[in-house]
Design a protein around this motif. Structure first.
Motif, PDB file in Angstrom:
ATOM      1  N   VAL A   1      57.988 -13.453 -15.249  1.00  0.00           N
ATOM      2  CA  VAL A   1      56.627 -13.001 -15.506  1.00  0.00           C
ATOM      3  C   VAL A   1      56.592 -12.217 -16.814  1.00  0.00           C
ATOM      4  CG1 VAL A   1      54.745 -11.522 -14.680  1.00  0.00           C
ATOM      5  CG2 VAL A   1      56.064 -12.894 -13.054  1.00  0.00           C
ATOM      6  N   LYS A   2      55.704 -12.648 -17.694  1.00  0.00           N
ATOM      7  CA  LYS A   2      55.469 -11.912 -18.932  1.00  0.00           C
ATOM      8  C   LYS A   2      54.143 -11.182 -18.759  1.00  0.00           C
ATOM      9  CE  LYS A   2      55.367 -12.427 -23.919  1.00  0.00           C
ATOM     10  NZ  LYS A   2      55.470 -13.376 -25.041  1.00  0.00           N
ATOM     11  N   ALA A   3      54.205  -9.853 -18.763  1.00  0.00           N
ATOM     12  CA  ALA A   3      53.011  -9.045 -18.510  1.00  0.00           C
ATOM     13  C   ALA A   3      53.138  -7.726 -19.265  1.00  0.00           C
ATOM     14  CB  ALA A   3      52.873  -8.787 -17.010  1.00  0.00           C
TER      15      ALA A   3
ATOM     16  N   ALA B   1      52.005  -7.042 -12.519  1.00  0.00           N
ATOM     17  CA  ALA B   1      53.073  -8.017 -12.751  1.00  0.00           C
ATOM     18  C   ALA B   1      53.560  -8.613 -11.426  1.00  0.00           C
ATOM     19  CB  ALA B   1      54.223  -7.369 -13.514  1.00  0.00           C
ATOM     20  N   VAL B   2      53.690  -7.780 -10.413  1.00  0.00           N
ATOM     21  CA  VAL B   2      54.115  -8.264  -9.095  1.00  0.00           C
ATOM     22  C   VAL B   2      53.073  -9.241  -8.538  1.00  0.00           C
ATOM     23  CG1 VAL B   2      54.527  -7.578  -6.696  1.00  0.00           C
ATOM     24  CG2 VAL B   2      55.549  -6.272  -8.561  1.00  0.00           C
ATOM     25  N   LYS B   3      51.799  -8.936  -8.715  1.00  0.00           N
ATOM     26  CA  LYS B   3      50.740  -9.836  -8.242  1.00  0.00           C
ATOM     27  C   LYS B   3      50.847 -11.200  -8.903  1.00  0.00           C
ATOM     28  CE  LYS B   3      47.360  -6.317  -6.993  1.00  0.00           C
ATOM     29  NZ  LYS B   3      46.112  -5.659  -7.340  1.00  0.00           N
TER      30      LYS B   3
ATOM     31  N   GLN C   1      51.507 -14.673  -6.912  1.00  0.00           N
ATOM     32  CA  GLN C   1      50.607 -15.819  -7.025  1.00  0.00           C
ATOM     33  C   GLN C   1      51.380 -17.066  -7.451  1.00  0.00           C
ATOM     34  OE1 GLN C   1      47.371 -15.969  -5.937  1.00  0.00           O
ATOM     35  NE2 GLN C   1      47.756 -18.146  -6.218  1.00  0.00           N
ATOM     36  N   MET C   2      52.376 -16.903  -8.307  1.00  0.00           N
ATOM     37  CA  MET C   2      53.223 -18.036  -8.699  1.00  0.00           C
ATOM     38  C   MET C   2      53.935 -18.604  -7.470  1.00  0.00           C
ATOM     39  SD  MET C   2      54.737 -16.394 -12.231  1.00  0.00           S
ATOM     40  CE  MET C   2      55.663 -17.776 -12.856  1.00  0.00           C
ATOM     41  N   TYR C   3      54.417 -17.712  -6.615  1.00  0.00           N
ATOM     42  CA  TYR C   3      55.070 -18.151  -5.380  1.00  0.00           C
ATOM     43  C   TYR C   3      54.078 -18.889  -4.478  1.00  0.00           C
ATOM     44  CZ  TYR C   3      57.469 -17.912  -0.873  1.00  0.00           C
ATOM     45  OH  TYR C   3      58.045 -18.236   0.329  1.00  0.00           O
ATOM     46  N   ARG C   4      52.876 -18.319  -4.322  1.00  0.00           N
ATOM     47  CA  ARG C   4      51.846 -18.983  -3.511  1.00  0.00           C
ATOM     48  C   ARG C   4      51.570 -20.391  -4.036  1.00  0.00           C
ATOM     49  NH1 ARG C   4      49.612 -13.933  -3.470  1.00  0.00           N
ATOM     50  NH2 ARG C   4      49.477 -13.075  -1.389  1.00  0.00           N
TER      51      ARG C   4
ATOM     52  N   LEU D   1      50.527 -21.988  -0.595  1.00  0.00           N
ATOM     53  CA  LEU D   1      49.987 -21.005   0.346  1.00  0.00           C
ATOM     54  C   LEU D   1      48.567 -20.584  -0.049  1.00  0.00           C
ATOM     55  CD1 LEU D   1      53.104 -18.674   0.700  1.00  0.00           C
ATOM     56  CD2 LEU D   1      52.389 -20.521   2.230  1.00  0.00           C
ATOM     57  N   ILE D   2      47.750 -20.324   0.967  1.00  0.00           N
ATOM     58  CA  ILE D   2      46.410 -19.811   0.693  1.00  0.00           C
ATOM     59  C   ILE D   2      46.543 -18.423   0.072  1.00  0.00           C
ATOM     60  CG2 ILE D   2      45.251 -21.124   2.512  1.00  0.00           C
ATOM     61  CD1 ILE D   2      45.232 -18.438   4.123  1.00  0.00           C
ATOM     62  N   SER D   3      45.578 -18.080  -0.726  1.00  0.00           N
ATOM     63  CA  SER D   3      45.591 -16.763  -1.357  1.00  0.00           C
ATOM     64  C   SER D   3      44.602 -15.847  -0.645  1.00  0.00           C
ATOM     65  CB  SER D   3      45.200 -16.888  -2.830  1.00  0.00           C
ATOM     66  OG  SER D   3      43.828 -17.211  -2.953  1.00  0.00           O
TER      67      SER D   3
END
Length: 124
Positions: A20-22, A43-45, A49-52, A57-59
Motif C-alpha cells: 500500500v502506497k499512502a 492505509a490499513v483500510k 479493501q484490497m483483500y476484500r 468479499l462484500i464491503s
C-alpha cells in the motif's frame, strides 16, 4: 515539525500480502516515519479493501447501501439472514464475513425475490 509524504507499507492479511502506497507522517529533523492514527488507519483500510477485492468479499459500504436501498435495519437484515444483529453490525464496521455468510449475503443482494418472499411470509 513534521511533514507528509507517500510511503509504501506491506500489510499481511490472512496470509496475503498487500503493498500500500499512502500518505504517512515523517519527522522533519530525522526523516523517520512517526505514528499518526488517522493516516495509519487510512492505509490499513486500503489494504483491507484490497483483500476484500481479491477474496470477493462484500464491503461495509455494500452492506449499508443494500440495507438503505431496500429500507431495512441491521436487525431486520439479521432476522432475514439468520445472522445475529451483532454480526451485521461487525460486518458494517469492517470485519470480514465468513465465506458462507459472504456467499449468502451476496445471493440476497443479487436476488430481491428472496427478500420479497421473506417480507410476504412475515406480513410486511
Amino acid at each position: 515539525m513534521s511533514y507528509q509524504k507517500d510511503c509504501t507499507t506491506i500489510y499481511t492479511i490472512n496470509g496475503h500480502e498487500y503493498k500500500v502506497k499512502a500518505p504517512a507522517l515523517f519527522d522533519s529533523k530525522t526523516n523517520k516515519q512517526i505514528p499518526d492514527d488517522k493516516l495509519d488507519d487510512d492505509a490499513v483500510k486500503i489494504a483491507r479493501q484490497m483483500y476484500r477485492n481479491d477474496m470477493g468479499l462484500i464491503s461495509p459500504k455494500d452492506l449499508k447501501k443494500y440495507r438503505s436501498k431496500v429500507g431495512i435495519s441491521q436487525r431486520d437484515l439479521a432476522e432475514i439472514t439468520g445472522l445475529s444483529p451483532n454480526t451485521i453490525a461487525l460486518y458494517e464496521a469492517g470485519e470480514f464475513p465468513t465465506i458462507a455468510n459472504n456467499r449468502m449475503l451476496k445471493s440476497l443482494f443479487s436476488n430481491d425475490d428472496v427478500l420479497k418472499e421473506y417480507l410476504i411470509e412475515n406480513g410486511n
